[in-house]
Design a protein around this motif. Structure first.
Motif, PDB file in Angstrom:
ATOM      1  N   GLY A 240      16.588  41.099 -27.034  1.00 32.91           N
ATOM      2  CA  GLY A 240      17.608  40.953 -25.997  1.00 32.91           C
ATOM      3  C   GLY A 240      17.207  39.935 -24.944  1.00 32.91           C
ATOM      4  N   TYR A 241      15.948  40.002 -24.527  1.00 35.11           N
ATOM      5  CA  TYR A 241      15.484  39.020 -23.535  1.00 35.11           C
ATOM      6  C   TYR A 241      15.423  37.624 -24.129  1.00 35.11           C
ATOM      7  N   LEU A 242      14.920  37.508 -25.359  1.00 34.04           N
ATOM      8  CA  LEU A 242      14.845  36.193 -25.991  1.00 34.04           C
ATOM      9  C   LEU A 242      16.239  35.607 -26.213  1.00 34.04           C
ATOM     10  N   ALA A 243      17.225  36.464 -26.479  1.00 33.93           N
ATOM     11  CA  ALA A 243      18.602  35.981 -26.626  1.00 33.93           C
ATOM     12  C   ALA A 243      19.117  35.430 -25.302  1.00 33.93           C
ATOM     13  N   TRP A 244      18.757  36.094 -24.202  1.00 34.03           N
ATOM     14  CA  TRP A 244      19.152  35.589 -22.868  1.00 34.03           C
ATOM     15  C   TRP A 244      18.500  34.236 -22.604  1.00 34.03           C
ATOM     16  N   VAL A 245      17.235  34.104 -22.980  1.00 29.26           N
ATOM     17  CA  VAL A 245      16.552  32.817 -22.821  1.00 29.26           C
ATOM     18  C   VAL A 245      17.242  31.741 -23.654  1.00 29.26           C
ATOM     19  N   GLN A 246      17.654  32.086 -24.870  1.00 28.56           N
ATOM     20  CA  GLN A 246      18.369  31.134 -25.711  1.00 28.56           C
ATOM     21  C   GLN A 246      19.660  30.677 -25.037  1.00 28.56           C
ATOM     22  N   ARG A 247      20.360  31.624 -24.454  1.00 28.26           N
ATOM     23  CA  ARG A 247      21.645  31.283 -23.818  1.00 28.26           C
ATOM     24  C   ARG A 247      21.456  30.436 -22.566  1.00 28.26           C
ATOM     25  N   THR A 248      20.419  30.709 -21.790  1.00 26.87           N
ATOM     26  CA  THR A 248      20.229  30.006 -20.513  1.00 26.87           C
ATOM     27  C   THR A 248      19.356  28.765 -20.630  1.00 26.87           C
ATOM     28  N   GLN A 249      18.419  28.770 -21.592  1.00 27.94           N
ATOM     29  CA  GLN A 249      17.480  27.657 -21.704  1.00 27.94           C
ATOM     30  C   GLN A 249      17.647  26.855 -22.991  1.00 27.94           C
ATOM     31  N   GLY A 250      18.393  27.406 -23.944  1.00 29.22           N
ATOM     32  CA  GLY A 250      18.600  26.696 -25.190  1.00 29.22           C
ATOM     33  C   GLY A 250      17.445  26.797 -26.169  1.00 29.22           C
ATOM     34  N   ASP A 251      16.483  27.667 -25.902  1.00 32.54           N
ATOM     35  CA  ASP A 251      15.326  27.785 -26.798  1.00 32.54           C
ATOM     36  C   ASP A 251      14.720  29.176 -26.640  1.00 32.54           C
ATOM     37  N   TRP A 252      14.990  30.065 -27.580  1.00 31.89           N
ATOM     38  CA  TRP A 252      14.498  31.440 -27.460  1.00 31.89           C
ATOM     39  C   TRP A 252      12.991  31.527 -27.645  1.00 31.89           C
ATOM     40  N   ARG A 253      12.374  30.485 -28.220  1.00 27.36           N
ATOM     41  CA  ARG A 253      10.922  30.506 -28.423  1.00 27.36           C
ATOM     42  C   ARG A 253      10.142  30.135 -27.175  1.00 27.36           C
ATOM     43  N   LEU A 254      10.825  29.735 -26.132  1.00 27.11           N
ATOM     44  CA  LEU A 254      10.159  29.217 -24.937  1.00 27.11           C
ATOM     45  C   LEU A 254       9.148  30.198 -24.338  1.00 27.11           C
ATOM     46  N   PRO A 255       9.483  31.491 -24.150  1.00 29.23           N
ATOM     47  CA  PRO A 255       8.474  32.412 -23.602  1.00 29.23           C
ATOM     48  C   PRO A 255       7.221  32.508 -24.459  1.00 29.23           C
ATOM     49  N   ILE A 256       7.390  32.425 -25.782  1.00 32.17           N
ATOM     50  CA  ILE A 256       6.239  32.506 -26.680  1.00 32.17           C
ATOM     51  C   ILE A 256       5.391  31.249 -26.557  1.00 32.17           C
ATOM     52  N   ARG A 257       6.033  30.086 -26.519  1.00 34.04           N
ATOM     53  CA  ARG A 257       5.290  28.837 -26.401  1.00 34.04           C
ATOM     54  C   ARG A 257       4.569  28.753 -25.056  1.00 34.04           C
ATOM     55  N   LEU A 258       5.214  29.215 -24.005  1.00 32.61           N
ATOM     56  CA  LEU A 258       4.580  29.189 -22.690  1.00 32.61           C
ATOM     57  C   LEU A 258       3.337  30.075 -22.656  1.00 32.61           C
ATOM     58  N   GLN A 259       3.378  31.197 -23.367  1.00 32.27           N
ATOM     59  CA  GLN A 259       2.232  32.101 -23.411  1.00 32.27           C
ATOM     60  C   GLN A 259       1.086  31.505 -24.228  1.00 32.27           C
ATOM     61  N   ASN A 260       1.416  30.582 -25.112  1.00 31.55           N
ATOM     62  CA  ASN A 260       0.409  30.021 -26.010  1.00 31.55           C
ATOM     63  C   ASN A 260      -0.156  28.683 -25.542  1.00 31.55           C
ATOM     64  N   VAL A 261       0.130  28.275 -24.309  1.00 28.85           N
ATOM     65  CA  VAL A 261      -0.401  27.008 -23.817  1.00 28.85           C
ATOM     66  C   VAL A 261      -1.901  27.136 -23.551  1.00 28.85           C
ATOM     67  N   GLU A 262      -2.556  25.992 -23.440  1.00 30.11           N
ATOM     68  CA  GLU A 262      -3.980  25.965 -23.123  1.00 30.11           C
ATOM     69  C   GLU A 262      -4.205  26.607 -21.759  1.00 30.11           C
ATOM     70  N   GLY A 263      -5.212  27.440 -21.667  1.00 27.35           N
ATOM     71  CA  GLY A 263      -5.483  28.162 -20.427  1.00 27.35           C
ATOM     72  C   GLY A 263      -4.962  29.583 -20.457  1.00 27.35           C
ATOM     73  N   LEU A 264      -4.024  29.862 -21.387  1.00 33.13           N
ATOM     74  CA  LEU A 264      -3.557  31.235 -21.601  1.00 33.13           C
ATOM     75  C   LEU A 264      -4.022  31.650 -22.997  1.00 33.13           C
ATOM     76  N   ARG A 265      -3.122  31.963 -23.895  1.00 32.64           N
ATOM     77  CA  ARG A 265      -3.556  32.316 -25.252  1.00 32.64           C
ATOM     78  C   ARG A 265      -4.120  31.119 -26.004  1.00 32.64           C
ATOM     79  N   GLY A 266      -3.534  29.940 -25.759  1.00 34.83           N
ATOM     80  CA  GLY A 266      -4.036  28.731 -26.399  1.00 34.83           C
ATOM     81  C   GLY A 266      -3.693  28.610 -27.862  1.00 34.83           C
ATOM     82  N   GLY A 267      -2.734  29.380 -28.350  1.00 33.99           N
ATOM     83  CA  GLY A 267      -2.353  29.312 -29.749  1.00 33.99           C
ATOM     84  C   GLY A 267      -2.956  30.440 -30.565  1.00 33.99           C
ATOM     85  N   TRP A 268      -2.535  30.527 -31.829  1.00 35.51           N
ATOM     86  CA  TRP A 268      -2.959  31.606 -32.721  1.00 35.51           C
ATOM     87  C   TRP A 268      -4.175  31.182 -33.534  1.00 35.51           C
ATOM     88  N   VAL A 269      -5.120  32.101 -33.684  1.00 37.58           N
ATOM     89  CA  VAL A 269      -6.326  31.851 -34.469  1.00 37.58           C
ATOM     90  C   VAL A 269      -6.647  33.097 -35.296  1.00 37.58           C
TER      91      VAL A 269
END
Length: 384
Positions: A240-269
């Protein structure tokens, strides 16, 4: 009995409301002590900063209960997602929405509303973990021990700050209680809200699948629909939240990508390789940095084994998936906080620490660690 999958409660329990009040009373002393210890950590941090950096504090000391991620939750509650940088989209909406709603009778004091919610949720979480231990094991001593461990383990500093962890714990524990008692409607509510609280709420699908798969003989279509809804609810909450992000930002993956930036999760390993890297760091130049996560990871892994052996499979599975997800990030910052959210590990520890002398040692060490963690986070040296 420990490890039983039965849904019957121990005999002689009082009514639900009386039980809940008893659990709150039992959890209250630990809740109070934890806040005193975090305040002590704040005082120590203030003294250290005054000595080492006279006249120059830290952002975290100035923020107090809203240090680190708590400031994002407060600002989102106050002005919505548009009032914070795009990075704020990685924080799920349940806590800000509730704080915004509660601020209305509090004359617009959003920060106060957020603190009231998180502190109350921390107390309720202590009561609920006591109830779950008692329900699954009928071990009164372990049940009474569990709220102390949940409140005093060093990562529990976040249960005092304005983080969403306490609300997540309440939602996850309430969902477990509903699943174990086959109250599918309440499991739907709990799963949905937990999914709206944190993205890891989706992991509740795992215990839901385990619990709904039991006792299928004679299940009516309506009961089957209720079970299916209990499994789907965490997905709907996160989605539901990701759908709201899709509607307002045009990209439902944005929260996931933001969490995976360098300095936070930094991607999957690979989580096993990541644990090995942390262990090597403990023996090398990163022994005071990345290497410090290795003992916690090993500790959590051992407790997961205990959870599988002493509790129904749904508990061990939930905790294991959460820990593996936490280890699957290139950056292990906040790893200990994610382990605390795996509350069956705390239940397992309560079952292991049985001898009174060991209980005193563990609680004393945990309390000292809580002060140390609090000091580090307020001086800006540790990200909770």
């Amino acid at each position: 009995m420990p490890g039983s999958t039965a849904t019957t409660r121990p005999e002689g329990e009082p009514a639900d409301r009386r039980r809940f009040v008893d659990d709150l009373r039992a959890a209250l002393p630990a809740w109070l002590v934890a806040r005193a210890l975090v305040l002590a950590g704040y005082a120590v941090a203030q003294i250290l900063v005054d000595e080492l950096r006279p006249g120059r504090g830290t952002v975290q000391l100035d923020q107090g209960l809203f240090a680190w991620d708590a400031a994002f939750y407060r600002d989102i509650a106050d002005g919505g997602y548009s009032s914070v940088a795009q990075e704020g989209l990685r924080f799920f909406p349940l806590l800000p929405v509730l704080a915004r709603a509660l601020s209305v009778p509090l004359f617009g004091q959003v920060g106060l509303a957020l603190v009231v919610i998180t502190e109350a949720a921390a107390l309720v979480a202590g009561a609920m973990i006591r109830r779950l231990v008692w329900r699954e094991t009928a071990d009164r001593a372990a049940a009474d021990r569990a709220p102390w461990l949940l409140a005093l383990l060093p990562p529990a500093a976040v249960l005092v700050l304005g983080y969403a962890e306490s609300l997540f714990l309440v939602g996850a524990m309430a969902t477990f209680l509903a699943l174990r008692e086959r109250r599918w409607g309440w499991a739907v509510v709990g799963g949905l809200l937990t999914g709206l609280c944190r993205p890891t709420g989706i992991v509740l699908v795992v215990p839901a699948l385990i619990e709904v798969s039991r006792h299928f003989r004679g299940v009516s279509p309506s009961q089957l629909a209720g079970r299916a809804a209990a499994v789907a609810a965490p997905i709907v909450g996160v989605g539901g939240y990701l759908a709201w992000v899709q509607r307002t930002q045009g990209d439902w993956r944005l929260p996931i990508r933001l969490q995976n930036v360098e300095g936070l999760r930094g991607g999957w390993v690979d989580p096993i390789g990541r644990l090995a890297d942390s262990a090597r760091g403990l023996l090398g130049s990163e022994r005071l940095g990345d290497g410090l996560h290795a003992p916690w990871a090993i500790f959590f892994a051992l407790l997961a084994v205990v959870a599988f052996r002493r509790l129904p499979a749904s508990y061990g599975a939930f905790a294991t998936v959460l820990v593996v997800l936490a280890l699957a990030g290139r950056g292990l910052g906040s790893f200990e906080r994610y382990g605390l959210a795996s509350f069956p590990l705390v239940m397992a520890l309560a079952l292991v620490v049985r001898r009174e002398e060991w209980e005193r040692v563990v609680l004393a060490a945990s309390g000292a660690g809580l002060v140390a963690f609090s000091t580090l986070l307020f001086v800006g040296a540790f990200v909770p």
